[in-house]
Write an enzyme that holds these catalytic residues in place. Structure first.
Site, PDB file in Angstrom:
ATOM      1  N   GLY A 260       9.490  54.345  44.982  1.00 58.23           N
ATOM      2  CA  GLY A 260       9.714  55.595  44.243  1.00 58.23           C
ATOM      3  C   GLY A 260       8.387  56.195  43.808  1.00 58.23           C
ATOM      4  O   GLY A 260       7.540  55.483  43.273  1.00 58.23           O
TER       5      GLY A 260
ATOM      6  N   ASP B   6       9.939  54.114  35.887  1.00 58.91           N
ATOM      7  CA  ASP B   6      10.957  53.278  35.238  1.00 58.91           C
ATOM      8  C   ASP B   6      10.390  52.333  34.178  1.00 58.91           C
ATOM      9  O   ASP B   6      11.154  51.819  33.346  1.00 58.91           O
ATOM     10  CB  ASP B   6      11.710  52.435  36.284  1.00 58.91           C
TER      11      ASP B   6
ATOM     12  N   ASP C  95       9.649  49.349  34.409  1.00 52.07           N
ATOM     13  CA  ASP C  95      10.413  48.095  34.435  1.00 52.07           C
ATOM     14  C   ASP C  95       9.639  46.934  35.051  1.00 52.07           C
ATOM     15  O   ASP C  95      10.227  45.949  35.477  1.00 52.07           O
ATOM     16  CB  ASP C  95      11.741  48.317  35.191  1.00 52.07           C
TER      17      ASP C  95
ATOM     18  N   ARG D  88      10.297  54.282  51.700  1.00 46.64           N
ATOM     19  CA  ARG D  88      10.941  52.970  51.642  1.00 46.64           C
ATOM     20  C   ARG D  88      11.018  52.499  53.088  1.00 46.64           C
ATOM     21  O   ARG D  88      11.534  53.216  53.951  1.00 46.64           O
ATOM     22  CB  ARG D  88      12.323  53.080  51.007  1.00 46.64           C
TER      23      ARG D  88
ATOM     24  N   ARG E  24      16.690  53.097  36.950  1.00 46.60           N
ATOM     25  CA  ARG E  24      17.370  52.028  37.704  1.00 46.60           C
ATOM     26  C   ARG E  24      18.064  51.055  36.737  1.00 46.60           C
ATOM     27  O   ARG E  24      18.811  51.501  35.880  1.00 46.60           O
ATOM     28  CB  ARG E  24      16.395  51.329  38.636  1.00 46.60           C
TER      29      ARG E  24
ATOM     30  N   THR F  72       5.423  53.449  38.537  1.00 45.33           N
ATOM     31  CA  THR F  72       6.852  53.790  38.551  1.00 45.33           C
ATOM     32  C   THR F  72       7.214  54.467  37.222  1.00 45.33           C
ATOM     33  O   THR F  72       6.692  54.075  36.173  1.00 45.33           O
ATOM     34  CB  THR F  72       7.753  52.539  38.745  1.00 45.33           C
TER      35      THR F  72
ATOM     36  N   ASP G 192       8.548  47.335  41.722  1.00 46.69           N
ATOM     37  CA  ASP G 192       8.892  45.941  41.984  1.00 46.69           C
ATOM     38  C   ASP G 192       9.012  45.630  43.478  1.00 46.69           C
ATOM     39  O   ASP G 192       8.504  44.602  43.932  1.00 46.69           O
ATOM     40  CB  ASP G 192      10.208  45.616  41.261  1.00 46.69           C
TER      41      ASP G 192
HETATM   42  P1  ADP Z   1       9.613  50.222  44.353  1.00 48.85           P
HETATM   43  O1  ADP Z   1       8.284  49.692  44.781  1.00 48.85           O
HETATM   44  O2  ADP Z   1       9.511  51.542  43.656  1.00 48.85           O
HETATM   45  O3  ADP Z   1      10.417  49.187  43.583  1.00 48.85           O
HETATM   46  P2  ADP Z   1      11.287  49.760  46.722  1.00 48.85           P
HETATM   47  O4  ADP Z   1      12.185  48.745  46.087  1.00 48.85           O
HETATM   48  O5  ADP Z   1      11.912  50.756  47.607  1.00 48.85           O
HETATM   49  O6  ADP Z   1      10.450  50.594  45.654  1.00 48.85           O
HETATM   50  O7  ADP Z   1      10.198  48.957  47.570  1.00 48.85           O
HETATM   51  C1  ADP Z   1       9.189  49.638  48.268  1.00 48.85           C
HETATM   52  C2  ADP Z   1       8.945  48.978  49.617  1.00 48.85           C
HETATM   53  O8  ADP Z   1       8.450  47.653  49.426  1.00 48.85           O
HETATM   54  C3  ADP Z   1      10.179  48.795  50.484  1.00 48.85           C
HETATM   55  O9  ADP Z   1      10.531  49.952  51.160  1.00 48.85           O
HETATM   56  C4  ADP Z   1       9.720  47.715  51.443  1.00 48.85           C
HETATM   57  O10 ADP Z   1       8.882  48.250  52.454  1.00 48.85           O
HETATM   58  C5  ADP Z   1       8.868  46.828  50.525  1.00 48.85           C
HETATM   59  N1  ADP Z   1       9.685  45.717  50.032  1.00 48.85           N
HETATM   60  C6  ADP Z   1      10.654  45.750  49.096  1.00 48.85           C
HETATM   61  N2  ADP Z   1      11.210  44.540  48.906  1.00 48.85           N
HETATM   62  C7  ADP Z   1      10.580  43.701  49.760  1.00 48.85           C
HETATM   63  C8  ADP Z   1      10.706  42.311  50.060  1.00 48.85           C
HETATM   64  N3  ADP Z   1      11.575  41.537  49.432  1.00 48.85           N
HETATM   65  N4  ADP Z   1       9.875  41.788  51.009  1.00 48.85           N
HETATM   66  C9  ADP Z   1       8.973  42.567  51.631  1.00 48.85           C
HETATM   67  N5  ADP Z   1       8.809  43.894  51.399  1.00 48.85           N
HETATM   68  C10 ADP Z   1       9.592  44.455  50.486  1.00 48.85           C
END
Ligand code: ADP
Length: 352
Positions: A15, A131, A133, A76, A175, A129, A107
């Site tokens: 995000g 958030d 969080d 993402r 979230r 972020t 996260d």
């Molecule tokens: P944020 O970083 O804002 O929490 P996302 O949850 O969409 O956003 O995560 C961002 C990107 O990080 C994902 O699109 C993916 O490429 C990578 N990612 C998320 N979770 C994992 C995971 N468990 N293992 C490897 N890469 C991950």
């Protein structure tokens, strides 16, 4: 000892948040000042897999501190979670002689970063972020700007709410956590604040509306976090909750809150969902300075050859925390925190 890092990649992922561009600028300036070359990876981990990057000499980050969103774009990228995608990403980094990555995100981004380290590419994370969080840091880049946006929206809602003597529900992002709703709600003088950390009883919310009515206040502002949950739903198992949500008839939780108040009291309740507007806007002074400080610290870690950390901010100090202690552990509000007690003293209802 020879300096390990010669060329690093920087990316923004997940995000988007105001101040991410300021963080990229700071990382770039700090690294370039130490003779480390910087590549901007486009669209988060996607750019790593598909070899989309740009060189970032200092002049490329001029006039970026005030930008909203992220000029490196964010995405993402599910492919990155698969071993095949990871291998492609590593191959791209090797092709460009990139020996370290600075990942700015939330996260999910931090879950991906240690995987890179495990595949031989050291990484550093910066929390970005709205958030707020992320565990082990009191603040995240973008949170303060988003709070300002929420306050402005609530102030505007109050104007119209008051004129029409109505209840207005405003749904705030975050979230699974209620940080933006709690702080935005207090600063925007919301009368009711519903957050995921404190499951709500709709009858308590109605009591508050009626108490305000009895005192001559004809309008009520209800700030609802997108992850808010009722007491009944909080009692369900994960499986039962998932089953229930299959037949969920509302667009989101704020509509449910509004419908229930309307059903039980017959009064008109309006819903406002500002959605992604909360992610927009030029970063506020706090976020510009915060992003600059974290970026500078990341540059310092590079020089010291230290990696595998998130650079955060705890008790008014910049801190470094091992990424594996951060990823997957969301920071939630403690329902017994003093800020909640103080808000209750002000008469704010949490529906508990
Ligand atoms: P944020 O970083 O804002 O929490 P996302 O949850 O969409 O956003 O995560 C961002 C990107 O990080 C994902 O699109 C993916 O490429 C990578 N990612 C998320 N979770 C994992 C995971 N468990 N293992 C490897 N890469 C991950």
């Amino acid at each position: 000892m020879a300096q390990k890092f010669r060329k690093i990649g920087v990316l923004t992922s997940g995000g988007d948040a105001p101040g991410m561009s300021a963080a990229v600028r700071a990382v770039t300036r700090a690294a370039n000042a130490r003779g480390v070359q910087v590549m901007g990876i486009i669209g988060g981990y996607r750019g790593m897999i598909h070899d989309e990057m740009i060189e970032l000499p200092n002049r490329e980050v001029s006039n970026k501190i005030m930008l909203s969103g992220t000029f490196l774009y964010s995405d993402r990228c599910l492919e990155f979670k698969e071993e095949e995608g990871m291998q492609k990403a590593i191959a791209t980094l090797k092709k460009h002689d990139i020996d370290g990555v600075i990942a700015i995100g939330g996260d999910g981004t931090f879950r991906g970063a240690p995987d890179l380290t495990n595949h031989g590419i050291p990484s550093i994370g910066l929390p970005g972020t709205i958030d707020n969080d992320i565990t082990a840091t009191d603040n995240t880049i973008g949170f303060d700007t988003a709070m300002n946006t929420v306050i402005e929206l609530v102030d505007k809602l109050r104007d119209t709410c008051e004129s029409h003597a109505r209840c207005n529900v405003v749904e705030v992002m975050g979230r699974g956590a209620g940080w933006l709703t709690l702080r935005g709600g207090i600063a925007g003088a919301a009368d009711v604040i519903l957050i995921p950390e404190i499951p709500y009883d709709i009858d308590k919310v109605i009591d508050k509306i009626e108490e305000r009515d009895a005192n001559g206040s004809k309008f009520t502002i209800i700030a609802v976090a997108e992850g808010a949950i009722s007491k009944e739903d909080a009692k369900l198992s994960k499986k039962e909750y998932k089953e229930k949500m299959k037949n969920y008839k509302y667009p989101s939780v704020s509509y449910e809150v509004a419908a229930k108040i309307q059903e039980k009291t017959g009064r008109e309740v309006r819903v406002t969902v500002p959605g992604h507007m909360q992610r927009g806007g030029s970063p506020c002074p706090y976020d510009r300075v915060f992003a600059s400080r974290l970026g500078a610290e990341a540059g310092k870690l590079i020089l010291k050859d230290e990696y595998g950390f998130m650079v955060g901010y705890k008790n008014r100090e910049i801190v470094k925390v091992p990424l594996e202690d951060v990823a997957g552990k969301l920071k939630m509000i403690d329902p017994d925190a003093s800020i909640i007690k103080e808000a209750k003293l002000l008469g704010i209802c949490f529906g508990d």
